[in-house]
Design an enzyme around this catalytic site. Structure first.
Site, PDB file in Angstrom:
ATOM      1  N   LYS A 129      -0.776   1.733  79.886  1.00 41.75           N
ATOM      2  CA  LYS A 129       0.690   1.845  80.091  1.00 41.75           C
ATOM      3  C   LYS A 129       1.096   1.627  81.462  1.00 41.75           C
ATOM      4  O   LYS A 129       1.958   1.254  82.227  1.00 41.75           O
ATOM      5  CB  LYS A 129       1.546   3.067  79.429  1.00 41.75           C
ATOM      6  CG  LYS A 129       1.606   3.079  77.978  1.00 41.75           C
ATOM      7  CD  LYS A 129       2.189   4.201  77.338  1.00 41.75           C
ATOM      8  CE  LYS A 129       2.241   3.944  75.790  1.00 41.75           C
ATOM      9  NZ  LYS A 129       2.701   5.381  75.316  1.00 41.75           N
TER      10      LYS A 129
ATOM     11  N   GLN B 171       3.713  11.391  75.735  1.00 47.45           N
ATOM     12  CA  GLN B 171       2.830  10.676  74.806  1.00 47.45           C
ATOM     13  C   GLN B 171       2.559  11.643  73.770  1.00 47.45           C
ATOM     14  O   GLN B 171       2.312  13.015  73.786  1.00 47.45           O
ATOM     15  CB  GLN B 171       1.527  10.608  75.573  1.00 47.45           C
ATOM     16  CG  GLN B 171       0.510   9.862  74.892  1.00 47.45           C
ATOM     17  CD  GLN B 171       0.944   8.561  74.625  1.00 47.45           C
ATOM     18  OE1 GLN B 171       1.436   7.916  75.238  1.00 47.45           O
ATOM     19  NE2 GLN B 171       0.566   7.943  73.486  1.00 47.45           N
TER      20      GLN B 171
ATOM     21  N   ASP C  72      11.163   5.240  74.797  1.00 44.38           N
ATOM     22  CA  ASP C  72      10.597   5.030  73.559  1.00 44.38           C
ATOM     23  C   ASP C  72      11.394   5.102  72.272  1.00 44.38           C
ATOM     24  O   ASP C  72      11.084   4.929  71.263  1.00 44.38           O
ATOM     25  CB  ASP C  72       9.518   6.459  73.375  1.00 44.38           C
ATOM     26  CG  ASP C  72       7.802   6.298  73.601  1.00 44.38           C
ATOM     27  OD1 ASP C  72       7.732   5.040  73.811  1.00 44.38           O
ATOM     28  OD2 ASP C  72       7.273   7.180  73.455  1.00 44.38           O
TER      29      ASP C  72
END
Length: 293
Positions: free
Chosen positions: A54, A98, A121
């Site tokens: 990422k 994460q 997200d």
């Protein structure tokens, strides 16, 4: 009939190029460059690899990459404080925690602390609610990537019978909501579904996301259906039949004989997740800049 293969790598490359072009336009106009902050707690090898990917993707499109690493024994309060700091940082356009986090932490509670306007997200309760209501918000990246794949393959979803195998908060539920928003008739299957092959075989669009290697065979697939394989499992290269050892939920070779179109594993849905994360970060930055103008 051999299915056409939906090339996620090529489609993701196009999305990344579009994002890079838009970031370049911001730079040329003297505007703020979007910044993406990733928070990794602990040293799980798989998570570290994914976060690294990422960060690299962010830099490749000209965004500011902000890499936050915290020790595995960080407390709930310490992680919460870091998230609140990033919420307040104007250089951070988008941010994510994460997952999974270490067992002593409550990942859902921590994710809920993220500013919904920076929640790239799409997992905060606010963004989940906006999705359920059909209102504008940041959407989860993998379901968004699947929608991009279907669009690029010219799949007309309106009026189709679409089946999602899997009901996770991360993918299955938001995927069903996005399909409903495109006017598909949606069935969500799970571990308690009766006659799973029969339910799946009704689908014009079948999306598998349970992480069970090669669960979906040709008996699950209606001739001419579009099959999207979101699952990923690692077998030995000999078991997998490919050098990477990665396989999906779908028995690719068998299903490709009856489907109209199919995504491979690897190289299908996977590349789209990070591409859509970059797009979400740009969307978040644009919204924030608009609110300040």
């Amino acid at each position: 009939m051999a299915a056409s293969v939906i090339d996620g790598k090529a489609i993701a490359a196009r999305v990344r190029a579009e994002v890079a072009g838009q970031v370049g336009d911001l730079l040329a106009a003297g505007m703020r460059v979007p910044g993406l902050a990733t928070v990794l707690v602990g040293d799980d090898p798989g998570s570290a690899v994914y976060v690294g990917a990422k960060q690299r993707a962010c830099e490749e499109v000209g965004m500011k990459a902000i890499d936050i690493r915290m020790p595995a024994d960080a407390s709930q309060e310490q992680v919460a404080c870091e998230l609140e700091r990033l919420n307040a940082d104007p250089e951070v356009s988008g941010m994510l925690l994460q997952l999974p986090v270490p067992a002593h932490l409550d990942g859902a509670a921590l994710t809920a602390l993220i500013d919904p306007g920076k929640d790239v997200d799409g997992l905060t309760p606010v963004n989940a609610g906006l999705l359920a209501l059909g209102r504008t918000g940041l959407r989860p990246c993998t379901p968004l990537g699947v929608m991009e794949l279907l669009s690029s393959a010219a799949v007309e979803l309106e009026g189709t019978e679409s089946v999602v195998v899997g009901r996770s908060n991360l993918f299955g539920k938001p995927m069903a909501q996005l399909l409903l928003g495109a006017n598909a008739t949606v069935t969500t299957c799970h571990s308690r579904t009766r006659d799973l092959p029969d339910v799946c075989a009704r689908a014009d669009v079948l999306i598998a996301a349970v992480g069970q290697a090669r669960l979906i065979g040709r008996e699950f697939v209606k001739p001419g259906a579009v099959v999207i394989d979101v699952g990923i499992s690692r077998l030995t290269p000999g078991q997998a039949g490919n050098s990477s050892g990665l396989v999906g939920d779908v028995r690719f070779d068998d299903v490709a004989e009856v489907a109209a179109a199919i995504t491979p594993v690897p190289g299908g849905v996977g590349p789209m997740t990070i591409a859509c994360l970059l797009r979400n970060t740009l969307q978040a930055a644009s919204a924030q800049d608009g609110s300040r103008s």
